[in-house]
Design a protein around this motif. Structure first.
Motif, PDB file in Angstrom:
ATOM      1  N   LEU A   1     -57.017 -32.238  -5.531  1.00 44.98           N
ATOM      2  CA  LEU A   1     -56.338 -32.493  -4.259  1.00 44.98           C
ATOM      3  C   LEU A   1     -55.689 -31.229  -3.705  1.00 44.98           C
ATOM      4  N   CYS A   2     -55.132 -30.417  -4.593  1.00 43.07           N
ATOM      5  CA  CYS A   2     -54.511 -29.163  -4.151  1.00 43.07           C
ATOM      6  C   CYS A   2     -55.548 -28.236  -3.528  1.00 43.07           C
TER       7      CYS A   2
ATOM      8  N   THR B   1     -56.687 -29.751  -0.139  1.00 45.98           N
ATOM      9  CA  THR B   1     -55.627 -29.605   0.857  1.00 45.98           C
ATOM     10  C   THR B   1     -55.513 -28.165   1.340  1.00 45.98           C
ATOM     11  N   THR B   2     -55.638 -27.214   0.423  1.00 45.85           N
ATOM     12  CA  THR B   2     -55.563 -25.805   0.821  1.00 45.85           C
ATOM     13  C   THR B   2     -56.731 -25.417   1.711  1.00 45.85           C
TER      14      THR B   2
ATOM     15  N   VAL C   1     -58.369 -27.399   3.732  1.00 47.41           N
ATOM     16  CA  VAL C   1     -58.118 -27.982   5.056  1.00 47.41           C
ATOM     17  C   VAL C   1     -57.021 -27.214   5.787  1.00 47.41           C
ATOM     18  N   ALA C   2     -55.980 -26.797   5.048  1.00 49.02           N
ATOM     19  CA  ALA C   2     -54.877 -26.076   5.688  1.00 49.02           C
ATOM     20  C   ALA C   2     -55.334 -24.728   6.233  1.00 49.02           C
TER      21      ALA C   2
ATOM     22  N   LEU D   1     -48.539 -32.964   8.670  1.00 50.26           N
ATOM     23  CA  LEU D   1     -48.371 -33.856   7.521  1.00 50.26           C
ATOM     24  C   LEU D   1     -46.930 -34.326   7.387  1.00 50.26           C
TER      25      LEU D   1
ATOM     26  N   TRP E   1     -45.755 -42.422   2.696  1.00 51.94           N
ATOM     27  CA  TRP E   1     -46.403 -41.775   1.553  1.00 51.94           C
ATOM     28  C   TRP E   1     -45.780 -42.201   0.228  1.00 51.94           C
TER      29      TRP E   1
END
Length: 396
Positions: A309-310, A313-314, A316-317, A364, A373
């Motif tokens: 997930l990290c 997420t990175t 996408v960021a 987010l 969340w």
């Protein structure tokens, strides 16, 4: 009141270190940490060192200098990687570092007497290997002649060869010391070794970043065009998932591997320290044993899920601006301004990517007022705990 207290029962498994060190959860975490360390080292070598400042080039340089005195670097080329190409130069010394680090880790679990004997034996063997041939040839050449103050040429040459071997080993050791410390820390359960391994790698990255500034390069290398191997300033085209470039993906891999190495290795040490400090009765209590193995299993799941997930997420960021601009360009109407912004060079520089990542984080953070969340994560965690409680204790 005392009659209500039930005595603790002893289970089949205990939390003694001699048993925990061979459990598959502990060994799996150690293997994950070791693989992450080796992979991280290879990635760092590929990005910054190979064909630029690697040990094989240094050995070839010293070999050329020694050839003028009819000497050479004595270690074989298959071990030093002189004849290899690219990352193949580092495979032999990586294997050597794993062997050395594993041997040191194995030695730490021996008794102090055995450790002292091994160290004294290695020191004595090194002294005999370095000075033995020199002294033997000196004594044989001058025995009965009374010229003890004049060593023969062949004895001096043998001493020089030994010194050259030591220097070559030290040169290779500079490149593999983080691997040796890392392997020693993972399998020898040493926090200091893990910290030193991570610190050396981070220190190298900092020094490399400082030395690759344009002003510093001009001072060190002038206008010759030679310099350290570095990553381009521009991010490049986002060819991976349409969001990030290969250069960004390499740096992302490096950072994730560093986190996995730290978390897995330190996690094993923390859990074993916790088990070691428990009272003897608790080490045999099935409730404590079940709780401990739940922690290990949870750490394995978190290592895989959270790191995945990290990474996502990175990605996408870093490519969030690309995602937004592609959405705007697909809307009805004139999307020419979106394409013009997308071609802007600022979006490929560091501060452009930081702005993109900050924009993603702000969105987010705003979504927490729309999507609960914490409640969603709480439901998932409660379902996981319920499933774990339904598993019979015998499976642990």
């Amino acid at each position: 009141m005392a009659d209500d207290v039930q005595p603790q029962q002893e289970g089949m498994r205990t939390l003694h270190l001699r048993l925990l060190r061979i459990q598959w959860q502990v060994v799996t975490l150690q293997l994950i940490s070791t693989i992450a360390l080796l992979w991280m080292y290879l990635k760092m070598v590929d990005l910054y060192i190979v064909d630029s400042i690697d040990h094989a080039l240094a050995i070839k340089y010293f070999d050329q200098q020694l050839s003028t005195a009819n000497l050479e670097m004595p270690l074989p080329a298959w071990l030093t990687g002189e004849d290899a190409i690219g990352l193949g130069k580092f495979y032999p010394i990586m294997g050597l570092s794993v062997i050395v680090g594993g041997s040191i880790a194995l030695l730490t679990f021996q008794s102090p007497t055995v450790q002292r004997k091994v160290r004294m034996g290695l020191l004595l063997g090194f002294i005999l290997w370095l000075f033995g041939p020199f002294m033997f040839k000196w004594i044989v050449a001058n025995f009965g002649k009374g010229e003890w103050w004049i060593p023969p040429d062949n004895s001096v040459e043998s001493l020089f060869k030994g010194v050259i071997v030591v220097l070559e080993v030290m040169l290779i050791g500079i490149y593999i010391v983080p691997l040796i410390l890392g392997v020693r820390g993972v399998w020898g359960l040493s926090k200091n070794a893990i910290a030193w391994s991570t610190g050396i790698m981070l220190l190298f990255l900092v020094l490399h970043a400082l030395l690759t500034f344009q002003i510093v390069e001009d001072l060190l290398f002038g206008t010759s065009g030679e310099g350290l191997k570095k990553i381009p300033s521009l991010a490049g085209d986002p060819t991976i998932l349409g969001l990030i470039s290969p250069n960004q993906f390499n740096l992302l891999q490096l950072s994730l591997l560093l986190i996995i190495f730290q978390e897995s290795s330190m996690g094993v040490i923390r859990y074993l320290e916790y088990a070691f400090r428990l009272p003897e009765t608790c080490k045999k209590d099935p409730e404590y044993v079940t709780q401990f193995y739940n922690l290990l299993n949870g750490h394995l799941v978190q290592t895989i899920v959270l790191m995945t997930l990290c990474g996502i997420t990175t990605i996408v960021a870093l490519g969030f601006h690309t995602l937004l601009l592609s959405i705007v360009a697909s809307l009805p109407g004139d999307g020419q301004w979106a394409y013009q912004i997308q071609e802007s060079i600022e979006l490929e520089l560091t501060y452009g990517l930081v702005i993109s990542a900050m924009l993603f984080l702000l969105i987010l953070a705003g979504l927490r007022y729309i999507l609960p969340w914490q409640r969603i994560s709480g439901v998932i965690e409660s379902l996981y705990r319920k499933r774990v409680e339904e598993i019979p204790k015998e499976e642990y």
